[in-house]
Design a protein around this motif. Structure first.
Motif, PDB file in Angstrom:
ATOM      1  N   SER A 163      -9.451   2.678   6.639  1.00 34.45           N
ATOM      2  CA  SER A 163     -10.408   1.842   5.907  1.00 34.45           C
ATOM      3  C   SER A 163     -10.266   1.938   4.394  1.00 34.45           C
ATOM      4  O   SER A 163     -11.013   1.283   3.665  1.00 34.45           O
ATOM      5  N   SER A 164      -9.339   2.752   3.914  1.00 33.25           N
ATOM      6  CA  SER A 164      -9.183   2.942   2.472  1.00 33.25           C
ATOM      7  C   SER A 164      -7.708   2.858   2.099  1.00 33.25           C
ATOM      8  O   SER A 164      -6.827   3.302   2.848  1.00 33.25           O
ATOM      9  N   LYS A 165      -7.448   2.282   0.925  1.00 32.79           N
ATOM     10  CA  LYS A 165      -6.075   2.199   0.443  1.00 32.79           C
ATOM     11  C   LYS A 165      -5.550   3.563  -0.008  1.00 32.79           C
ATOM     12  O   LYS A 165      -4.350   3.826   0.050  1.00 32.79           O
ATOM     13  N   PHE A 166      -6.457   4.398  -0.466  1.00 33.21           N
ATOM     14  CA  PHE A 166      -6.078   5.697  -1.000  1.00 33.21           C
ATOM     15  C   PHE A 166      -6.537   6.798  -0.045  1.00 33.21           C
ATOM     16  O   PHE A 166      -7.578   6.675   0.620  1.00 33.21           O
ATOM     17  N   PRO A 167      -5.810   7.876   0.046  1.00 31.27           N
ATOM     18  CA  PRO A 167      -6.221   8.977   0.934  1.00 31.27           C
ATOM     19  C   PRO A 167      -7.450   9.701   0.392  1.00 31.27           C
ATOM     20  O   PRO A 167      -7.708   9.734  -0.809  1.00 31.27           O
TER      21      PRO A 167
END
Length: 428
Positions: free
Chosen positions: A403-407
């Motif tokens: 759900s997120s582009k970044f970890p």
């Protein structure tokens, strides 16, 4: 035989008798003389103790929080006009306070002697000092002259202006001098300061900000692992490993309060390798930048600058959320992905800690609201050394989320739960 020979028996007997008589007379005279000398010395000592001076000597015991000129001035200024303050640390922590008048020093001694600066700690013993004036050459955390803004300043102008360079200690702005509220002790504890912010309450000073760290495992230790552990107790500025001393590193913190917290919580901490972590305050004021650091055993550089790292937690907008706890076998985790499971979290920890097979008990906290942005909970280990190893290896570990582009950067800290998760659930 001549019985009265000078070297005969009678002569020796008379000599012994006379010796006993002389000894008895000497004892009587000695008792009389010693009593008079003792009374004289007692009177002299008593007169010395009661001889007032406008300069006071403050000896601080049970030091838990940093002592600087701001603290000493805050507790002293209510009793009179403070001219100068000098702090020295050769025999513990001591300070000299110079008042304008002797009457002010007398009143300050009566009110401060035996008092605690903070509630239950930093106890004062106040005596009259011998000097007639304190010499102060600069205004900083150790010395201050309140009669002049720039003591000892040279009047001649410099030949060149200061060259452009990065700050030596921290990129954070300096903070104004502060006043404490009086509650409990002479001052309230730093826990009661606005925003509960240690770093901002005590201005960053160049003294006592570098720690020597001994007892590290040379095969596993690196800058990031040290940062993950030391960042729990203050902002880390720089870390440098020493090539000449294997298993030794230097850590520069942002201020004295962070150094004290590290000393209280991390000194003599047992690591998973069996080594004992030993900390000492270095005489160096700061760590110089190293342009070409050598590589450690794992291939990472031996020097790193963390002054601009976003993983430093002691900022004005987030410092109140920090949990400063002593090391234990229970860790508190937060900023994990909202849909992470206990199995996924356990797998992440085992992946980061390759040479350890930890037995883990995980308790997930219920989400806050229907659309939780992250998850948190507790992780319990069988041994505190394993928990310390997980902090050093897994803290700030990136976890991918669909759900997120970044970890998500998993954040860990020691928990205040003393008896473990199972006992706590039974108690509830």
């Amino acid at each position: 035989m001549m019985s009265f020979n000078h070297y005969g028996y009678n002569s020796l007997k008379n000599d012994q008798t006379n010796k006993r008589l002389r000894t008895a007379d000497y004892d009587r005279e000695s008792r009389t003389t010693n009593s008079s000398v003792s009374s004289y010395e007692d009177g002299r000592r008593k007169n010395a103790e009661t001889q007032p001076n406008h300069i006071l000597l403050l000896t601080i015991t049970k030091v838990t929080y940093p002592i600087n000129t701001d603290v000493i001035h805050t507790i002293s200024k209510d009793h009179g006009n403070v001219l100068r303050i000098v702090i020295f640390r050769k025999r513990g922590v001591q300070a000299m306070v110079e008042y304008e008048e002797v009457e002010q020093a007398i009143r300050a001694k009566q009110l401060m002697d035996g008092a605690d600066i903070y509630q239950g700690c930093c106890t004062l013993r106040v005596e009259y000092a011998k000097p007639s004036k304190l010499n102060v050459y600069k205004n900083d955390s150790e010395t201050w002259d309140y009669t002049t803004p720039n003591p000892g300043e040279k009047k001649t102008a410099p030949l060149l202006p200061d060259p452009p360079r990065a700050p030596l200690i921290s990129t954070r702005p300096t903070f104004p001098r502060f006043d404490f509220e009086c509650r409990g002790g002479l001052l309230s504890t730093p826990h009661d300061l606005p925003n509960n912010n240690y770093g901002d309450s005590y201005p960053a000073t160049p003294g006592r900000c570098v720690l020597m760290v001994y007892g590290l495992d040379p095969d596993k230790a690196n800058c990031n692992r040290l940062f993950n552990l030391f960042c729990l107790y203050g902002n880390v500025v720089k870390i440098k490993f020493l090539k000449s001393k294997e298993g030794c590193a230097m850590v520069q913190m942002d201020n004295e309060m962070s150094v004290d917290r590290c000393m209280d919580n991390l000194n003599k901490l047992t690591l998973i390798s069996g080594n004992v972590l030993q900390l000492q305050v270095s005489k160096q004021m700061y760590l110089s930048d190293i342009m070409v650091p050598y590589d450690l055993s794992d291939g990472t550089p031996s020097f790193k600058d963390y002054s601009n790292s976003k993983n430093n937690r002691y900022h004005s907008n987030s410092n109140g959320k920090n949990r400063r706890q002593t090391p234990s076998s229970v860790l508190h985790f937060f900023n994990a992905p909202p849909n992470i499971s206990e199995a996924d979290l356990s797998q992440t920890i085992c992946k980061a800690v390759k040479d350890v097979d930890p037995k883990i008990i995980i308790k997930m906290f219920p989400p806050k609201g229907t659309e939780a942005r992250s998850s948190s909970g507790l992780i319990e280990f069988t041994d505190m050394a394993i928990a310390v190893e997980v902090i050093m290896a897994v803290n700030h570990w990136p976890i991918k989320c669909e759900s997120s582009k970044f970890p998500y950067l998993l954040r860990l800290c020691f928990s205040s739960l003393p008896k473990g998760i199972a006992n706590a659930e039974m108690a509830q």
